[in-house]
Design an enzyme around this catalytic site. Structure first.
Site, PDB file in Angstrom:
ATOM      1  N   GLU A 275      39.972  38.346  50.869  1.00  0.00           N
ATOM      2  CA  GLU A 275      39.393  37.321  50.006  1.00  0.00           C
ATOM      3  C   GLU A 275      37.979  37.727  49.629  1.00  0.00           C
ATOM      4  O   GLU A 275      37.263  38.337  50.428  1.00  0.00           O
ATOM      5  CB  GLU A 275      39.365  35.973  50.717  1.00  0.00           C
ATOM      6  CG  GLU A 275      40.718  35.331  50.892  1.00  0.00           C
ATOM      7  CD  GLU A 275      40.611  33.972  51.570  1.00  0.00           C
ATOM      8  OE1 GLU A 275      41.520  33.156  51.373  1.00  0.00           O
ATOM      9  OE2 GLU A 275      39.614  33.734  52.285  1.00  0.00           O
TER      10      GLU A 275
ATOM     11  N   ASP B  95      45.866  52.885  42.243  1.00  0.00           N
ATOM     12  CA  ASP B  95      46.177  51.508  41.852  1.00  0.00           C
ATOM     13  C   ASP B  95      45.399  51.128  40.595  1.00  0.00           C
ATOM     14  O   ASP B  95      44.819  50.037  40.502  1.00  0.00           O
ATOM     15  CB  ASP B  95      45.867  50.540  42.986  1.00  0.00           C
ATOM     16  CG  ASP B  95      46.549  49.180  42.794  1.00  0.00           C
ATOM     17  OD1 ASP B  95      47.530  49.120  42.025  1.00  0.00           O
ATOM     18  OD2 ASP B  95      46.103  48.184  43.405  1.00  0.00           O
TER      19      ASP B  95
ATOM     20  N   LYS C 217      44.956  49.702  37.136  1.00  0.00           N
ATOM     21  CA  LYS C 217      45.657  48.719  36.313  1.00  0.00           C
ATOM     22  C   LYS C 217      44.624  47.832  35.633  1.00  0.00           C
ATOM     23  O   LYS C 217      43.442  47.825  36.025  1.00  0.00           O
ATOM     24  CB  LYS C 217      46.611  47.875  37.164  1.00  0.00           C
ATOM     25  CG  LYS C 217      45.956  47.134  38.327  1.00  0.00           C
ATOM     26  CD  LYS C 217      47.017  46.384  39.139  1.00  0.00           C
ATOM     27  CE  LYS C 217      46.399  45.664  40.330  1.00  0.00           C
ATOM     28  NZ  LYS C 217      47.425  44.942  41.124  1.00  0.00           N
TER      29      LYS C 217
END
Length: 465
Positions: A102, A216, A218
């Site tokens: 988070e 990753d 994106k």
């Protein structure tokens, strides 16, 4: 309590009043050697007792926007209850939820600024997730580039949950910006987002030079600041090419993926987001190199230009099965919507053969810059007629006035000469009128050429307008 200790506590509380509690050691360090060892020990004990009372409070005092002191309630949410309230960075509000942690907006007790504090969430706090989280902090701190968010500090809660601190970036992701672009197409917005994409590609080129592969890439992991900043974020799956990472054990096709959303980051042996993942990364994520990131950059560009990622399916499992099949997705219908040069850039970056893609992310960024400047791109062999039209179009605003005015002036000179032989006064008048007419025609032609070039640029930057 001695007078010296009382004075210290009062001075410390005076700094605390209306603000986040200052760290006792930082406070003592600012006083230098004027405080004796016994007073330092007694002060720390008294300060810890006061801070323990603060931990039990449900609010933290902070200045309101109007300068008055106002209580700021803090929703701890899933933040570990043992998170040290008295640490330098004090969490205030939850900002976002990521794949492994988070992100909280926190206040820096030593400097007047808000920061972003990322904490590993409890459901993912196994050994593998912890290693990835700590690797993300190390990689992000190692990459010293304007396109990588710097790390201010890292630490652990009292129970050992890791966290690290970064600047708080106010803005949006490239995915959000692309959605807004397709909702309300605008050539200026497209121009700006393509330049941001090129900056992100150059950031990855730097990371590749340093020996790191993101794995990753994106649209959700490219952050756009409110003032033109562009960052490549979420380096939790990054691989150092210099490390000897053991290959994973072979796995059968998954019956159910960790997430059914093809755009979500997958964990486990299959690492990355299937909707933008390269075929080789879907098969074996451990041994991929920079070419895999270049494919993901092409997928991100495809999403920016068409509103859809190249790898689509009903679920993450379906997308992975398509990638494992070895059959490329037919995207010809999408390329027909784009200018040929821009479509060629996408197709080259998305080539299923890594050797046929751009050699570096910097080359991809350069081709985007060439297209934006109206220059030929390396990914497309421009037809000769198109090249002639492009070259003429770029100079038409300069050539048109000359092409109109010069013949008019020559014709006027010939007619005026003939009339001059018959009547000198009439000849001079006719010659003057022809030169005035030539000037007016040149001015009109220049304005029309400029408008025609503007319309061609609008067509280039907003072909669906």
């Amino acid at each position: 309590m001695s007078d010296e200790l009382t004075t210290l506590i009062e001075a410390w509380k005076a700094e605390w009043n209306g603000r986040i509690p200052p760290d006792p050691d930082v406070f003592l360090a600012a006083l230098g050697s004027a405080i004796g060892p016994d007073s330092r020990v007694a002060f720390r004990q008294a300060a810890e007792a006061l801070l323990e009372q603060s931990r039990q409070a449900s609010t933290v005092r902070r200045p309101a926007e109007n300068g008055d002191d106002a209580p700021a309630p803090r929703d701890r949410g899933s933040l570990p209850a043992e998170f040290p309230v008295a640490c330098r960075f004090v969490p205030r509000d939850r900002h976002a939820q990521g794949a492994m942690g988070e992100v909280w907006i926190a206040r820096d007790a030593n400097l007047p600024r808000d920061v972003a504090l990322k904490v590993l969430t409890s459901p993912h706090a196994d050994d593998d997730a912890r290693l990835r989280f700590e690797r993300e902090a190390r990689v992000t701190a190692t990459l010293q580039h304007p396109g990588v968010v710097p790390v201010h500090a890292r630490g652990e809660t009292e129970s050992g949950t890791p966290f690290y601190v970064m600047p708080f970036i106010s803005g949006r992701t490239l995915a959000q910006a692309a959605q807004e672009l397709h909702a309300t197409p605008n050539p200026i917005t497209l121009h700006r987002l393509l330049r941001a994409f090129a900056l992100a590609a150059n950031t990855l080129a730097y990371a590749h030079e340093q020996g790191f592969v993101h794995r990753d890439v994106k649209p959700e992991n490219i952050l756009l600041g409110d003032y033109g900043e562009v960052f490549v974020a979420d380096w939790g799956l990054a691989k150092c090419l210099r490390d000897a990472e053991p290959p994973p054990a072979e796995q059968p096709l998954p019956e159910q993926s960790a997430s059914d959303d093809p755009r979500a980051t997958q964990e486990g042996t299959i690492m990355g987001s299937p909707s933008v993942m390269s075929p080789e990364q879907a098969r074996e994520a451990v041994h991929v190199g920079p070419a895999s990131d270049i494919y993901s950059l092409g997928a991100t560009l495809c999403y920016l230009l068409t509103g859809k990622p190249p790898n689509q399916g009903t679920s993450a499992q379906d997308v992975l099965l398509r990638l494992w099949s070895g059959v490329p997705t037919d995207l010809s219908a999408r390329w027909d919507q784009l200018p040929p040069a821009l479509a060629a850039i996408c197709k080259k970056a998305l080539n299923w053969d890594p050797q046929q893609r751009y050699a570096t992310a910097a080359e991809l960024a350069d081709d985007i810059q060439r297209w934006l400047s109206g220059d030929p791109v390396t990914a497309w062999q421009e037809p000769q007629m198109d090249k002639f039209g492009r070259c003429l179009g770029s100079r038409w605003s300069m050539l048109a006035p000359t092409m109109i005015a010069l013949p008019t002036a020559i014709l006027g000179l010939v007619l005026a000469t003939q009339i001059y032989l018959w009547s000198q006064e009439v000849g001079l008048i006719v010659l003057s009128l022809f030169f005035v007419a030539a000037a007016l025609l040149a001015f009109v032609a220049g304005r029309l050429a400029a408008n025609d070039r503007r319309r061609s640029q609008e067509k280039m930057f907003g072909w669906r307008l």
